[in-house]
Motif scaffolding. Structure first.
Motif, PDB file in Angstrom:
ATOM      1  N   THR A 104       0.755  -1.199  -0.079  1.00 46.87           N
ATOM      2  CA  THR A 104       0.085  -0.049  -0.029  1.00 46.87           C
ATOM      3  C   THR A 104       0.838   1.381   0.058  1.00 46.87           C
ATOM      4  O   THR A 104       1.798   1.221   0.814  1.00 46.87           O
ATOM      5  CB  THR A 104      -0.935   0.161   1.297  1.00 46.87           C
ATOM      6  N   ASP A 105       0.476   1.866  -0.768  1.00 45.68           N
ATOM      7  CA  ASP A 105       1.066   3.530  -0.846  1.00 45.68           C
ATOM      8  C   ASP A 105       0.650   4.348   0.434  1.00 45.68           C
ATOM      9  O   ASP A 105      -0.705   4.464   0.107  1.00 45.68           O
ATOM     10  CB  ASP A 105       1.095   4.301  -2.024  1.00 45.68           C
ATOM     11  N   PHE A 106       1.327   4.925   1.460  1.00 45.80           N
ATOM     12  CA  PHE A 106       0.672   5.845   2.233  1.00 45.80           C
ATOM     13  C   PHE A 106       0.926   6.989   2.477  1.00 45.80           C
ATOM     14  O   PHE A 106       0.751   7.591   3.339  1.00 45.80           O
ATOM     15  CB  PHE A 106       1.313   4.893   3.727  1.00 45.80           C
ATOM     16  N   LYS A 243      -5.645   9.800  11.501  1.00 44.10           N
ATOM     17  CA  LYS A 243      -4.751  10.105  12.593  1.00 44.10           C
ATOM     18  C   LYS A 243      -3.230  10.171  11.969  1.00 44.10           C
ATOM     19  O   LYS A 243      -2.448  10.919  12.166  1.00 44.10           O
ATOM     20  CB  LYS A 243      -4.882   9.321  13.720  1.00 44.10           C
ATOM     21  N   ALA A 244      -2.951   8.774  11.448  1.00 42.34           N
ATOM     22  CA  ALA A 244      -1.515   8.724  10.613  1.00 42.34           C
ATOM     23  C   ALA A 244      -1.400   9.786   9.727  1.00 42.34           C
ATOM     24  O   ALA A 244      -0.197  10.246   9.542  1.00 42.34           O
ATOM     25  CB  ALA A 244      -1.643   7.489  10.262  1.00 42.34           C
ATOM     26  N   GLN A 245      -2.464   9.939   8.940  1.00 40.40           N
ATOM     27  CA  GLN A 245      -2.122  10.806   7.840  1.00 40.40           C
ATOM     28  C   GLN A 245      -2.007  12.375   8.330  1.00 40.40           C
ATOM     29  O   GLN A 245      -1.280  12.906   7.711  1.00 40.40           O
ATOM     30  CB  GLN A 245      -3.386  10.923   6.984  1.00 40.40           C
ATOM     31  N   SER A 246      -2.594  12.653   9.303  1.00 40.74           N
ATOM     32  CA  SER A 246      -2.569  14.084   9.896  1.00 40.74           C
ATOM     33  C   SER A 246      -0.882  14.081  10.400  1.00 40.74           C
ATOM     34  O   SER A 246      -0.471  15.248  10.195  1.00 40.74           O
ATOM     35  CB  SER A 246      -3.425  14.150  11.150  1.00 40.74           C
ATOM     36  N   GLY A 252       5.542  17.179   6.991  1.00 32.94           N
ATOM     37  CA  GLY A 252       5.880  17.543   5.692  1.00 32.94           C
ATOM     38  C   GLY A 252       5.676  16.299   4.402  1.00 32.94           C
ATOM     39  O   GLY A 252       5.816  16.961   3.232  1.00 32.94           O
ATOM     40  N   PHE A 253       4.849  15.535   4.921  1.00 33.71           N
ATOM     41  CA  PHE A 253       4.622  14.503   3.893  1.00 33.71           C
ATOM     42  C   PHE A 253       3.341  14.834   3.236  1.00 33.71           C
ATOM     43  O   PHE A 253       2.379  15.555   3.932  1.00 33.71           O
ATOM     44  CB  PHE A 253       4.645  13.105   4.380  1.00 33.71           C
ATOM     45  N   ALA A 254       2.894  14.455   1.936  1.00 30.30           N
ATOM     46  CA  ALA A 254       1.609  14.585   1.423  1.00 30.30           C
ATOM     47  C   ALA A 254       0.988  13.342   1.478  1.00 30.30           C
ATOM     48  O   ALA A 254       1.630  12.066   1.283  1.00 30.30           O
ATOM     49  CB  ALA A 254       1.895  15.014   0.060  1.00 30.30           C
ATOM     50  N   SER A 255      -0.205  13.295   1.360  1.00 28.30           N
ATOM     51  CA  SER A 255      -1.072  12.309   1.666  1.00 28.30           C
ATOM     52  C   SER A 255      -1.262  11.555   0.109  1.00 28.30           C
ATOM     53  O   SER A 255      -1.115  12.027  -0.756  1.00 28.30           O
ATOM     54  CB  SER A 255      -2.643  12.269   1.687  1.00 28.30           C
TER      55      SER A 255
END
Length: 255
Positions: A104-106, A243-246, A252-255
């Protein structure tokens, strides 16, 4: 008597191997091998995940994605692999070293040219650099460090690779690239956008045009050799939660 002792020894080893992912309290322990660019972010994700899954403990091991991929292929006891470049995951798929259906790309990232705080340069794109006073640029080794591979792509596409090939300092991972720039050992470096949140000693010169390199995706997967595949899959599913994506966006990462 010797035969009985031999059988008992073999039985003990088998039982130990079958329980190698369980701690003394019965908790499942997962070894996560992750790209070094995820280091501080993954520590936050670990705390958030373990607070929701108190029966699972994560142990984190960081390194260049290429080297981690080679270690997994060689049989390192890893449960989850988080790569900064899909190609290293692709190689493990070919070797049947990961459970392909768990991939999975996260997260996503970008590239920036950075300098130490006391450097200044009036440039807005890579093609400006040959006309500037740039002595050395630190990038990850393109053969094993994804950030370096993407940097080489961008420099080649912008037509400046030949101008700077002899002025490049190769590093073994993202953190080392930051260290070279922070210390002033190199004038500039090419790092991920997310790396800007990891150091107060560097500054962004400009963001590198994303059309100059392949999209930077971070894939995750459970290894084929994991003895705790269900729990490992739970962690990968957690990486996709709000929560993890936040946490990833805050770093500095993008979803």
């Amino acid at each position: 008597m010797r035969y009985f002792t031999f059988v008992l020894l073999i039985t003990s080893i088998t039982l130990f191997a079958g329980c190698s992912n369980e701690g003394q309290s019965g908790n499942t322990k997962l070894l996560v091998a992750a790209a070094s660019s995820l280091s501080e972010t993954l520590s936050e994700l670990k705390n958030a995940f373990e607070s929701e899954h108190q029966d699972i403990t994560l142990t984190l091991n960081y390194g260049a994605s290429g080297k981690l991929s080679q270690q997994i292929q060689s049989g390192a006891p890893v449960d989850v692999f988080l790569s900064a470049d899909p190609k290293w995951m692709d190689r493990l798929v070919q070797k049947e070293a990961i459970a392909a259906d768990t991939r999975t790309d996260f997260a996503q990232n970008g590239l920036v040219l950075v300098s130490s705080r006391n450097k200044s340069i009036s440039a807005s794109q890579l093609s400006d650099l040959p006309d500037m006073k740039v002595e050395q640029i630190a990038i990850g080794n393109p053969d094993s460090v994804p950030a370096g591979s993407y940097a080489k792509q961008a420099m080649t596409e912008s037509g400046i690779w030949d101008d700077f090939e002899d002025k490049l300092i190769y590093t073994s991972n993202a953190q080392q690239t930051l260290t070279y720039v922070e210390s002033g050992n190199t004038d500039f470096g090419i790092v991920y956008v997310s790396d800007l949140t990891r150091s107060d000693l560097i500054k962004k010169v400009f963001t590198i045009d994303e059309s100059l390199h392949k999209p930077i995706h971070y894939p995750a997967a459970v290894t084929a050799s994991s003895t705790a595949k269900e729990e490992a899959q739970e962690f990968i599913q957690f990486l996709q939660t709000d929560k993890a994506q936040s946490i990833l966006r805050d770093n500095g990462f993008a979803s």
